[in-house]
Write an enzyme that holds these catalytic residues in place. Sequence first.
Site, PDB file in Angstrom:
ATOM      1  N   GLY A 174       0.825  -1.215   0.000  1.00 62.95           N
ATOM      2  CA  GLY A 174       0.000   0.000   0.000  1.00 62.95           C
ATOM      3  C   GLY A 174       0.852   1.256   0.000  1.00 62.95           C
ATOM      4  O   GLY A 174       0.572   2.216  -0.723  1.00 62.95           O
ATOM      5  N   ASN A 192      -4.927   4.472   7.134  1.00 62.36           N
ATOM      6  CA  ASN A 192      -4.567   3.254   7.862  1.00 62.36           C
ATOM      7  C   ASN A 192      -5.167   3.360   9.250  1.00 62.36           C
ATOM      8  O   ASN A 192      -5.240   4.452   9.815  1.00 62.36           O
ATOM      9  CB  ASN A 192      -3.044   3.092   7.971  1.00 62.36           C
ATOM     10  CG  ASN A 192      -2.650   1.648   8.227  1.00 62.36           C
ATOM     11  OD1 ASN A 192      -2.466   0.870   7.296  1.00 62.36           O
ATOM     12  ND2 ASN A 192      -2.551   1.265   9.495  1.00 62.36           N
ATOM     13  N   ASN A 266      -4.509 -10.257  -3.255  1.00 61.99           N
ATOM     14  CA  ASN A 266      -4.618 -11.551  -3.938  1.00 61.99           C
ATOM     15  C   ASN A 266      -5.877 -12.274  -3.469  1.00 61.99           C
ATOM     16  O   ASN A 266      -5.804 -13.355  -2.889  1.00 61.99           O
ATOM     17  CB  ASN A 266      -3.391 -12.413  -3.616  1.00 61.99           C
ATOM     18  CG  ASN A 266      -2.243 -12.140  -4.558  1.00 61.99           C
ATOM     19  OD1 ASN A 266      -2.428 -11.668  -5.684  1.00 61.99           O
ATOM     20  ND2 ASN A 266      -1.031 -12.431  -4.109  1.00 61.99           N
ATOM     21  N   SER A 292       0.636  -7.437  -9.641  1.00 62.88           N
ATOM     22  CA  SER A 292       1.843  -8.235  -9.467  1.00 62.88           C
ATOM     23  C   SER A 292       3.095  -7.387  -9.594  1.00 62.88           C
ATOM     24  O   SER A 292       3.116  -6.390 -10.314  1.00 62.88           O
ATOM     25  CB  SER A 292       1.898  -9.342 -10.521  1.00 62.88           C
ATOM     26  OG  SER A 292       3.141 -10.010 -10.409  1.00 62.88           O
ATOM     27  N   GLY A 293       4.120  -7.823  -8.895  1.00 63.91           N
ATOM     28  CA  GLY A 293       5.408  -7.143  -9.018  1.00 63.91           C
ATOM     29  C   GLY A 293       6.084  -6.932  -7.684  1.00 63.91           C
ATOM     30  O   GLY A 293       7.178  -6.381  -7.626  1.00 63.91           O
ATOM     31  N   LYS A 347      -4.864 -13.255 -12.005  1.00 62.97           N
ATOM     32  CA  LYS A 347      -3.731 -13.106 -11.086  1.00 62.97           C
ATOM     33  C   LYS A 347      -3.416 -14.447 -10.410  1.00 62.97           C
ATOM     34  O   LYS A 347      -2.249 -14.790 -10.187  1.00 62.97           O
ATOM     35  CB  LYS A 347      -4.044 -12.028 -10.031  1.00 62.97           C
ATOM     36  CG  LYS A 347      -2.956 -11.888  -8.964  1.00 62.97           C
ATOM     37  CD  LYS A 347      -1.615 -11.503  -9.588  1.00 62.97           C
ATOM     38  CE  LYS A 347      -0.466 -11.207  -8.681  1.00 62.97           C
ATOM     39  NZ  LYS A 347      -0.223 -11.894  -7.483  1.00 62.97           N
ATOM     40  N   HIS A 350      -1.573 -16.421 -12.847  1.00 68.71           N
ATOM     41  CA  HIS A 350      -0.224 -15.834 -12.875  1.00 68.71           C
ATOM     42  C   HIS A 350       0.626 -16.471 -11.782  1.00 68.71           C
ATOM     43  O   HIS A 350       1.759 -16.895 -11.999  1.00 68.71           O
ATOM     44  CB  HIS A 350      -0.331 -14.318 -12.675  1.00 68.71           C
ATOM     45  CG  HIS A 350       0.960 -13.630 -12.342  1.00 68.71           C
ATOM     46  ND1 HIS A 350       1.562 -13.730 -11.097  1.00 68.71           N
ATOM     47  CD2 HIS A 350       1.774 -12.841 -13.085  1.00 68.71           C
ATOM     48  CE1 HIS A 350       2.686 -13.040 -11.095  1.00 68.71           C
ATOM     49  NE2 HIS A 350       2.839 -12.485 -12.287  1.00 68.71           N
ATOM     50  N   ASN A 351       0.058 -16.548 -10.586  1.00 65.03           N
ATOM     51  CA  ASN A 351       0.814 -17.110  -9.466  1.00 65.03           C
ATOM     52  C   ASN A 351       1.078 -18.596  -9.650  1.00 65.03           C
ATOM     53  O   ASN A 351       2.134 -19.098  -9.262  1.00 65.03           O
ATOM     54  CB  ASN A 351       0.081 -16.853  -8.144  1.00 65.03           C
ATOM     55  CG  ASN A 351       0.247 -15.421  -7.688  1.00 65.03           C
ATOM     56  OD1 ASN A 351       0.550 -14.548  -8.491  1.00 65.03           O
ATOM     57  ND2 ASN A 351       0.044 -15.166  -6.422  1.00 65.03           N
ATOM     58  N   GLU A 354       3.873 -18.771 -11.871  1.00 69.40           N
ATOM     59  CA  GLU A 354       5.033 -18.351 -11.058  1.00 69.40           C
ATOM     60  C   GLU A 354       5.592 -19.539 -10.244  1.00 69.40           C
ATOM     61  O   GLU A 354       6.803 -19.765 -10.216  1.00 69.40           O
ATOM     62  CB  GLU A 354       4.564 -17.224 -10.137  1.00 69.40           C
ATOM     63  CG  GLU A 354       5.514 -16.780  -9.044  1.00 69.40           C
ATOM     64  CD  GLU A 354       4.834 -15.757  -8.108  1.00 69.40           C
ATOM     65  OE1 GLU A 354       4.331 -14.732  -8.602  1.00 69.40           O
ATOM     66  OE2 GLU A 354       4.793 -15.995  -6.889  1.00 69.40           O
ATOM     67  N   LYS A 421       1.213 -19.012   0.172  1.00 64.84           N
ATOM     68  CA  LYS A 421       0.052 -18.302   0.732  1.00 64.84           C
ATOM     69  C   LYS A 421      -1.239 -18.757   0.073  1.00 64.84           C
ATOM     70  O   LYS A 421      -2.272 -18.118   0.236  1.00 64.84           O
ATOM     71  CB  LYS A 421       0.241 -16.799   0.569  1.00 64.84           C
ATOM     72  CG  LYS A 421       1.348 -16.246   1.423  1.00 64.84           C
ATOM     73  CD  LYS A 421       1.263 -14.740   1.578  1.00 64.84           C
ATOM     74  CE  LYS A 421       2.615 -14.175   1.924  1.00 64.84           C
ATOM     75  NZ  LYS A 421       3.546 -14.234   0.760  1.00 64.84           N
TER      76      LYS A 421
HETATM   77  C1  6PG Z   1       3.272 -11.123  -7.311  1.00 70.42           C
HETATM   78  C2  6PG Z   1       3.481 -12.350  -6.479  1.00 70.42           C
HETATM   79  C3  6PG Z   1       2.933 -12.167  -5.110  1.00 70.42           C
HETATM   80  C4  6PG Z   1       3.370 -13.300  -4.183  1.00 70.42           C
HETATM   81  C5  6PG Z   1       2.341 -14.386  -4.118  1.00 70.42           C
HETATM   82  C6  6PG Z   1       2.837 -15.792  -3.943  1.00 70.42           C
HETATM   83  O1  6PG Z   1       2.725 -11.306  -8.380  1.00 70.42           O
HETATM   84  O2  6PG Z   1       3.662 -10.035  -6.910  1.00 70.42           O
HETATM   85  O3  6PG Z   1       2.831 -13.427  -7.075  1.00 70.42           O
HETATM   86  O4  6PG Z   1       1.572 -12.013  -5.235  1.00 70.42           O
HETATM   87  O5  6PG Z   1       4.616 -13.746  -4.494  1.00 70.42           O
HETATM   88  O6  6PG Z   1       1.535 -13.999  -3.046  1.00 70.42           O
HETATM   89  O7  6PG Z   1       3.172 -16.017  -2.651  1.00 70.42           O
HETATM   90  P1  6PG Z   1       3.436 -17.453  -2.060  1.00 70.42           P
HETATM   91  O8  6PG Z   1       4.633 -18.025  -2.761  1.00 70.42           O
HETATM   92  O9  6PG Z   1       3.721 -17.162  -0.627  1.00 70.42           O
HETATM   93  O10 6PG Z   1       2.214 -18.286  -2.233  1.00 70.42           O
END
Ligand code: 6PG
Length: 624
Positions: A174, A192, A266, A292-293, A347, A350-351, A354, A421
């Site tokens: 944030g 906040n 997320n 993401s990023g 997203k 995407h993960n 990832e 996560k």
């Molecule tokens: C992003 C990442 C980010 C984070 C994920 C995965 O795109 O910036 O994907 O969102 O790395 O939350 O986290 P975990 O590996 O802990 O599941």
Amino acid sequence: MIVIVMGVSGCGKTTVARELSKRLKLPFFDADSYHPQENIDKMSGGKPLNDEDRASWLEILSSNLQQWEEDKGAVLACSALKEKYRKTLSTNLQQLHWVYLDGSYELIMNRINQRTGHYMSGQLLKSQFEALEIPQYGIHVDIDRSPKEIVDQIITNMESKKSEFGVFGLGVMGSSISLNIADKGYQLSVYNRADGGEEDVVDDFLSKHSGYQNIRGFTELKAFILSLSRPRKILIMIKAGPTVDLVLGQLFPLLEKGDIIIDGGNSHFKNTKKRYDLARQFGVEFIGAGISGGEEGARKGPSIMPGGTAESYNHVSDILESIAAKDDFGKTCCTYIGPEGSGHFIKMVHNGIEYVEMQLLAEIYTLLSKQMDYQEIASLFKSWNNGEAYSYLLDITIRILEKKEGDTYLLDVILDKAGNKGTGSWSSKAAFDLGIPNTMMSSAVFARYISSFKEARVKMAAKMEAKNDSLMDVDLKSLEKAYRFGRLINHQQGFMLMESASNSYGWNLNFSEIARIWSNGCIIKSHLMNELHEEFKTEQDLMQMNSVFNRLKEAEESVKEILSLALEKRVSMHCLTASYHYWIDMTSSRLSANLIQAQRDFFGAHTYQRTDAPESEYFHTNWL
Ligand code: 6PG
């Protein structure tokens, strides 16, 4: 929000404040009603009040103002002639607008003389003008016009002072995204909470970034909301999960029709759909935006995947597109994805991609470490990264491999238990629900789960024979081909999952655009995304693209070679293996599923289709 309409007696502040309170839908209060009796007597007796007389009155007003701000806000008509009076009145108020009604002595004198029943006589006006210290701030309005015109001007002026955008939550993401937004010149309000150990978050943020004149901080939710121009646009940057519902529960009742909430966390796409529907009941627009990023992306330019109505997106597109990363052609890495939960679905995938990209690199690093030191592996990875295989994750892996603490590679002292996560497993669950074989994502998730059983692993490892540690001779060209093979299948499975969701939920996703906004800013950015951006313009299925298919076919021997070497060396390759099996199955005209069908029919009479009959016909055999 508190608005104090001030000026000398007779300037019309009561009339204007009343009218303003109606327009702003805030309660009206008249400061004169809060004078102690002795002050009223004094004034009625024609005696001017001195500072001492006013002190108790101002204290009463000040404590009321703080209470009113906590309740619904207020418009107060009050002379507040001196700066020190105004200081008292401003105490502890989060959002205060001063309105000064400006008129000449002659004009006001004339008005007072025409009034009856007011305890302020015309003679006292002079002393009021003597006491008046015109504020150097606030909204100044000439009283030589109708009350309606005066109120119109005040409202226009107040609107122009409001923030264009709000960020709720000043955690790492944030804060970073707030600075990114402020850097683009937007007027920004940030909020906040100020409890639960977060008492100083807003103050700390503001003092750390005091150079930003365009950021205002709030710990009071109502004041934060009222500081925003309509339709309000609020990006919530908080931990995904039940907290989002709690926050929305506080926000929705305070918002008005047409206001827009963007959830930048997320969140699970099904929760986003529920929240989107709930928001509509309040007339509020809800955008679920995958962002993401990480911290750096949020600060310098993330990839943004917003889902919701196209109309609501149009209201926030300027700001989101300006803060996003830029692709190789200077276009923004933010595009409207589709309705309701589609942005968060994207997203999530995407993960999932990832997870696989990370796992593939982990598998290759482990295999290579049997014959190379970390520096050599880093050099090899650098040579890959300089070409077609460039990716952000390969880049950071090189840096990780090179990182030392004293003489020790940091990697060697990091415990081999992978955390998560949940987003990776959500992708797999979604794939199970949609009937899509995303075998690599599930393998990557399971590889993390297996790693967490450290204690059991250590116990059983002790029972194993000492392994053959003789140096191996992995062919580096084959390894690179196998790596690229794994990545292509990973992307194939990820895009296939999105295609299935798009068809099932009617989202009409644009895969070429999705690949483009993933070409920069996000964790899975890579050169491959640029290629996919082009390819998806004409073909929806990655493996059907000749360029992709031929590369996979050509890499088959290399993958086999690497996998057999890995097996020999007892290096598990969950993801590369899954990619190879997927490839074999997808390129085989006949699979083992005939036996599965026979077994199902044998014990459960589930029926089967035949190769020598139309697929629409189902058969059952009495197997005994
Ligand atoms: C992003 C990442 C980010 C984070 C994920 C995965 O795109 O910036 O994907 O969102 O790395 O939350 O986290 P975990 O590996 O802990 O599941």
